[in-house]
Design an enzyme around this catalytic site. Structure first.
Site, PDB file in Angstrom:
ATOM      1  N   PRO A  88       0.829  -1.334   0.004  1.00 11.41           N
ATOM      2  CA  PRO A  88      -0.110  -0.043   0.000  1.00 11.41           C
ATOM      3  C   PRO A  88       0.735   1.255  -0.039  1.00 11.41           C
ATOM      4  CG  PRO A  88      -0.581  -1.511   1.749  1.00 11.41           C
ATOM      5  CD  PRO A  88       0.675  -1.853   1.256  1.00 11.41           C
ATOM      6  N   GLU A 116       2.174  -8.179   8.698  1.00  7.73           N
ATOM      7  CA  GLU A 116       2.255  -6.706   8.698  1.00  7.73           C
ATOM      8  C   GLU A 116       3.268  -5.822   7.860  1.00  7.73           C
ATOM      9  OE1 GLU A 116      -0.129  -7.820  11.311  1.00  7.73           O
ATOM     10  OE2 GLU A 116       0.101  -5.752  11.155  1.00  7.73           O
ATOM     11  N   ARG A 153      -3.289  -8.077 -20.723  1.00  2.00           N
ATOM     12  CA  ARG A 153      -3.941  -7.749 -21.774  1.00  2.00           C
ATOM     13  C   ARG A 153      -3.457  -6.854 -23.009  1.00  2.00           C
ATOM     14  NH1 ARG A 153      -6.910  -3.532 -21.502  1.00  2.00           N
ATOM     15  NH2 ARG A 153      -8.719  -4.027 -22.337  1.00  2.00           N
ATOM     16  N   ASP A 168      -9.624   1.574 -24.959  1.00  2.00           N
ATOM     17  CA  ASP A 168      -9.971   1.490 -23.441  1.00  2.00           C
ATOM     18  C   ASP A 168     -10.364   2.932 -22.810  1.00  2.00           C
ATOM     19  OD1 ASP A 168      -9.841  -1.357 -23.372  1.00  2.00           O
ATOM     20  OD2 ASP A 168      -7.935  -1.210 -22.637  1.00  2.00           O
TER      21      ASP A 168
HETATM   22  N1  ADE Z   1      -1.045  -5.062  -0.166  1.00  3.70           N
HETATM   23  C1  ADE Z   1      -2.001  -4.701   0.747  1.00  3.70           C
HETATM   24  N2  ADE Z   1      -2.867  -3.746   0.240  1.00  3.70           N
HETATM   25  C2  ADE Z   1      -2.467  -3.425  -0.842  1.00  3.70           C
HETATM   26  C3  ADE Z   1      -2.730  -2.530  -1.806  1.00  3.70           C
HETATM   27  N3  ADE Z   1      -3.901  -1.815  -1.690  1.00  3.70           N
HETATM   28  N4  ADE Z   1      -1.913  -2.390  -3.016  1.00  3.70           N
HETATM   29  C4  ADE Z   1      -0.906  -3.173  -2.991  1.00  3.70           C
HETATM   30  N5  ADE Z   1      -0.682  -4.068  -2.266  1.00  3.70           N
HETATM   31  C5  ADE Z   1      -1.112  -4.228  -1.036  1.00  3.70           C
END
Ligand code: ADE
Length: 243
Positions: A88, A116, A153, A168
């Site tokens: 994230p 974590e 793709r 697209d």
């Molecule tokens: N791992 C956990 N959440 C994620 C996300 N939103 N994007 C990429 N990897 C992740």
């Protein structure tokens, strides 16, 4: 193009790759997707891949040694590949990123985290970090599958009609125009007259206007990032004036 995935749950990749366009692409050998179990690179009888964090705190952290050993091995196997990690905290994955990753069919190694997080020292061994959005998933497997789908793709031949990726949403920076098929009227809702007219010029202008209208209404942030033609600007001014 070859995709190697490093994960604790290789089985998660079976079913998304077993149907439809990606299954056909694998059959035609246009893409090759291999999910590898990280445990394979973990030492000892228990093949431990995680440990508690230095400094304390809840949860477990994925260990550096098995991850780096696996990345080194997979770089050997997939020579030109870019190694990317799902997190994230990464760069937001979008169509431009998909195009970059698909370019030249270099290959991809996708590293999936769980728990974590991943020991920070693993990050020195990767080329890029990607997030698929501002939300937290239970692991990197679904994000990796999203990236595989979006990149695969774009590999030449994967989509039956070579031009279909070109139209697209996002490929030209705008949202797509609305599509209709038979019947011409459903429960009082009619297909726009122009689409039945056979006038290709008028249809193209209508579609462009609808692209601009949708993008203005739903994702006006996209309009700041693309180059509009004078005709686009004129249509946009009319749309803004009509609001
Ligand atoms: N791992 C956990 N959440 C994620 C996300 N939103 N994007 C990429 N990897 C992740």
């Amino acid at each position: 193009m070859r995709f190697d995935v490093l994960t604790l749950f290789p089985g998660m990749f079976d079913s998304p790759l077993a149907d439809s366009i990606l299954a056909k692409a694998i059959e035609k050998k246009l893409i090759d997707v291999r999910a590898h179990n990280l445990r394979h690179w973990a030492a000892g009888r228990h093949q431990v891949t995680d440990d508690s964090p230095y400094g304390g705190g809840a949860g477990m952290v994925m260990k550096v040694e098995p991850m780096v050993a696996a990345i080194r091995d997979l770089r050997e196997q997939n020579r030109n590949a870019q190694v990317v990690i799902m997190t994230p905290q990464g760069r937001r994955f979008d169509q431009a990123a998909a195009r970059e990753l698909a370019k030249d069919g270099r290959g991809l190694v996708l590293v999936c985290g769980r728990y974590e997080g991943i020991d920070e020292r693993v990050h020195q061994h990767v080329d890029a970090e990607f997030s698929i959005g501002d939300y937290v998933l239970t692991g990197g497997e679904l994000p990796a599958m999203v990236i595989i789908d979006a990149v695969a793709r774009l590999v030449p031949g994967v989509l039956g009609d070579e031009t279909s990726a070109a139209h697209d949403t996002f490929e030209d920076g705008l949202l797509e125009y609305p599509q209709y098929t038979r019947p011409a009227e459903f429960e009082g809702l009619k297909v726009p007259e122009v689409l039945l007219s056979g006038d290709h010029g008028a249809i193209a202008r209508w579609r462009r206007r609808e692209q601009l209208r949708r993008t203005l209404q739903r994702r006006s942030d996209l309009l700041d990032r693309i180059e509009l033609t004078p005709a686009d600007r004129e249509m946009l001014q009319e749309l803004i004036g009509a609001e």
